[in-house]
Design a protein around this motif. Structure first.
Motif, PDB file in Angstrom:
ATOM      1  N   PRO A   1       0.798  -1.229   0.000  1.00  0.00           N
ATOM      2  CA  PRO A   1       0.000   0.000   0.000  1.00  0.00           C
ATOM      3  C   PRO A   1       0.832   1.280   0.000  1.00  0.00           C
ATOM      4  O   PRO A   1       0.344   2.331  -0.410  1.00  0.00           O
ATOM      5  CB  PRO A   1      -0.839  -0.103   1.269  1.00  0.00           C
ATOM      6  CG  PRO A   1      -0.236  -1.170   2.084  1.00  0.00           C
ATOM      7  CD  PRO A   1       0.592  -2.031   1.182  1.00  0.00           C
ATOM      8  N   ASN A   2       2.079   1.219   0.430  1.00  0.00           N
ATOM      9  CA  ASN A   2       2.920   2.431   0.419  1.00  0.00           C
ATOM     10  C   ASN A   2       3.257   2.868  -0.996  1.00  0.00           C
ATOM     11  O   ASN A   2       3.473   4.046  -1.247  1.00  0.00           O
ATOM     12  CB  ASN A   2       4.204   2.204   1.200  1.00  0.00           C
ATOM     13  CG  ASN A   2       3.957   2.095   2.676  1.00  0.00           C
ATOM     14  OD1 ASN A   2       2.879   2.417   3.163  1.00  0.00           O
ATOM     15  ND2 ASN A   2       4.935   1.629   3.412  1.00  0.00           N
ATOM     16  N   ASN A   3       3.343   1.925  -1.927  1.00  0.00           N
ATOM     17  CA  ASN A   3       3.663   2.249  -3.313  1.00  0.00           C
ATOM     18  C   ASN A   3       2.478   2.049  -4.240  1.00  0.00           C
ATOM     19  O   ASN A   3       2.606   2.210  -5.448  1.00  0.00           O
ATOM     20  CB  ASN A   3       4.829   1.381  -3.804  1.00  0.00           C
ATOM     21  CG  ASN A   3       6.101   1.676  -3.043  1.00  0.00           C
ATOM     22  OD1 ASN A   3       6.391   2.825  -2.750  1.00  0.00           O
ATOM     23  ND2 ASN A   3       6.849   0.650  -2.711  1.00  0.00           N
ATOM     24  N   GLY A   4       1.319   1.688  -3.680  1.00  0.00           N
ATOM     25  CA  GLY A   4       0.147   1.412  -4.495  1.00  0.00           C
ATOM     26  C   GLY A   4      -0.779   2.600  -4.605  1.00  0.00           C
ATOM     27  O   GLY A   4      -0.625   3.605  -3.921  1.00  0.00           O
ATOM     28  N   LYS A   5      -1.765   2.462  -5.484  1.00  0.00           N
ATOM     29  CA  LYS A   5      -2.758   3.518  -5.681  1.00  0.00           C
ATOM     30  C   LYS A   5      -4.016   3.265  -4.858  1.00  0.00           C
ATOM     31  O   LYS A   5      -4.514   4.150  -4.198  1.00  0.00           O
ATOM     32  CB  LYS A   5      -3.145   3.614  -7.164  1.00  0.00           C
ATOM     33  CG  LYS A   5      -2.013   4.027  -8.058  1.00  0.00           C
ATOM     34  CD  LYS A   5      -1.612   5.446  -7.805  1.00  0.00           C
ATOM     35  CE  LYS A   5      -0.511   5.853  -8.760  1.00  0.00           C
ATOM     36  NZ  LYS A   5       0.080   7.109  -8.454  1.00  0.00           N
ATOM     37  N   LEU A   6      -4.516   2.032  -4.900  1.00  0.00           N
ATOM     38  CA  LEU A   6      -5.754   1.738  -4.182  1.00  0.00           C
ATOM     39  C   LEU A   6      -5.457   0.903  -2.933  1.00  0.00           C
ATOM     40  O   LEU A   6      -5.513   1.400  -1.827  1.00  0.00           O
ATOM     41  CB  LEU A   6      -6.729   1.006  -5.117  1.00  0.00           C
ATOM     42  CG  LEU A   6      -8.103   0.690  -4.564  1.00  0.00           C
ATOM     43  CD1 LEU A   6      -8.825   1.972  -4.163  1.00  0.00           C
ATOM     44  CD2 LEU A   6      -8.920  -0.058  -5.604  1.00  0.00           C
ATOM     45  N   ALA A   7      -5.114  -0.337  -3.129  1.00  0.00           N
ATOM     46  CA  ALA A   7      -4.830  -1.208  -1.982  1.00  0.00           C
ATOM     47  C   ALA A   7      -3.422  -1.766  -2.035  1.00  0.00           C
ATOM     48  O   ALA A   7      -3.000  -2.460  -1.125  1.00  0.00           O
ATOM     49  CB  ALA A   7      -5.830  -2.357  -1.950  1.00  0.00           C
ATOM     50  N   GLY A   8      -2.694  -1.487  -3.101  1.00  0.00           N
ATOM     51  CA  GLY A   8      -1.331  -1.970  -3.216  1.00  0.00           C
ATOM     52  C   GLY A   8      -1.204  -3.358  -3.813  1.00  0.00           C
ATOM     53  O   GLY A   8      -0.130  -3.944  -3.775  1.00  0.00           O
ATOM     54  N   VAL A   9      -2.286  -3.879  -4.388  1.00  0.00           N
ATOM     55  CA  VAL A   9      -2.236  -5.220  -4.964  1.00  0.00           C
ATOM     56  C   VAL A   9      -1.324  -5.240  -6.187  1.00  0.00           C
ATOM     57  O   VAL A   9      -0.448  -6.095  -6.309  1.00  0.00           O
ATOM     58  CB  VAL A   9      -3.659  -5.722  -5.322  1.00  0.00           C
ATOM     59  CG1 VAL A   9      -3.597  -7.039  -6.068  1.00  0.00           C
ATOM     60  CG2 VAL A   9      -4.487  -5.862  -4.060  1.00  0.00           C
ATOM     61  N   CYS A  10      -1.507  -4.307  -7.103  1.00  0.00           N
ATOM     62  CA  CYS A  10      -0.686  -4.267  -8.316  1.00  0.00           C
ATOM     63  C   CYS A  10       0.779  -3.989  -7.984  1.00  0.00           C
ATOM     64  O   CYS A  10       1.677  -4.593  -8.563  1.00  0.00           O
ATOM     65  CB  CYS A  10      -1.207  -3.213  -9.284  1.00  0.00           C
ATOM     66  SG  CYS A  10      -2.806  -3.615  -9.994  1.00  0.00           S
ATOM     67  N   ALA A  11       1.032  -3.085  -7.038  1.00  0.00           N
ATOM     68  CA  ALA A  11       2.412  -2.774  -6.653  1.00  0.00           C
ATOM     69  C   ALA A  11       3.078  -3.985  -6.008  1.00  0.00           C
ATOM     70  O   ALA A  11       4.246  -4.272  -6.272  1.00  0.00           O
ATOM     71  CB  ALA A  11       2.437  -1.585  -5.698  1.00  0.00           C
ATOM     72  N   GLY A  12       2.345  -4.697  -5.170  1.00  0.00           N
ATOM     73  CA  GLY A  12       2.898  -5.888  -4.542  1.00  0.00           C
ATOM     74  C   GLY A  12       3.164  -6.994  -5.539  1.00  0.00           C
ATOM     75  O   GLY A  12       4.194  -7.673  -5.484  1.00  0.00           O
ATOM     76  N   LEU A  13       2.245  -7.192  -6.488  1.00  0.00           N
ATOM     77  CA  LEU A  13       2.428  -8.197  -7.525  1.00  0.00           C
ATOM     78  C   LEU A  13       3.617  -7.841  -8.409  1.00  0.00           C
ATOM     79  O   LEU A  13       4.427  -8.707  -8.757  1.00  0.00           O
ATOM     80  CB  LEU A  13       1.150  -8.322  -8.361  1.00  0.00           C
ATOM     81  CG  LEU A  13       1.131  -9.403  -9.416  1.00  0.00           C
ATOM     82  CD1 LEU A  13       1.305 -10.780  -8.788  1.00  0.00           C
ATOM     83  CD2 LEU A  13      -0.164  -9.345 -10.211  1.00  0.00           C
ATOM     84  N   ALA A  14       3.744  -6.568  -8.766  1.00  0.00           N
ATOM     85  CA  ALA A  14       4.872  -6.127  -9.588  1.00  0.00           C
ATOM     86  C   ALA A  14       6.190  -6.351  -8.862  1.00  0.00           C
ATOM     87  O   ALA A  14       7.176  -6.807  -9.456  1.00  0.00           O
ATOM     88  CB  ALA A  14       4.716  -4.648  -9.949  1.00  0.00           C
TER      89      ALA A  14
END
Length: 124
Positions: A10-23
């Motif tokens: 979530p620190n690097n994400g837009k909504l919940a950080g799911v895409c940032a975590g997956l990336a």
């Protein structure tokens, strides 16, 4: 498939950080995963909501200690996560310039006459 553990970021994400975590887990750029997520949302909204919602609910947040372990990585391909070689070199040059300036200040203090005088007074 996953280089690192899968967490929400979530620190690097837009909504919940799911895409940032997956990336981060895949070693890919976040923008690429977001484009894939938006494409899935446009083509099949129901499936997207199920997958994203499940990931939001079931994935743990990325622990703070893992943020400190991120090393500088240089990307070899456009889709990979990391810095471009030129950006990494510029960052290193900036760090070395900063280090050199601090070292010059230390040398100035150590080589000053007052430093030797203070050292002799301490030894008395």
């Amino acid at each position: 498939m996953f280089d690192k553990p899968l967490y929400r970021d979530p620190n690097n994400g837009k909504l919940a950080g799911v895409c940032a975590g997956l990336a981060h887990s895949l070693g890919a750029e976040t923008w690429l995963i977001r484009i894939l997520a938006v494409t899935l949302a446009i083509t099949n909204l129901g499936l997207f909501l199920i997958i994203y919602g499940a990931a939001w609910l079931f994935l743990d947040k990325r622990p703070q200690t893992l943020y400190q372990d991120d090393a500088v990585t240089i990307k070899e391909k456009v889709w990979q996560r990391g810095d471009t070689p030129s950006h990494a070199i510029n960052e290193l040059e900036h760090q070395f310039d900063d280090f050199e300036q601090r070292l010059r200040k230390v040398e100035k203090v150590v080589t000053a006459r007052d430093f030797e005088l203070h050292s002799q007074f301490k030894n008395l």
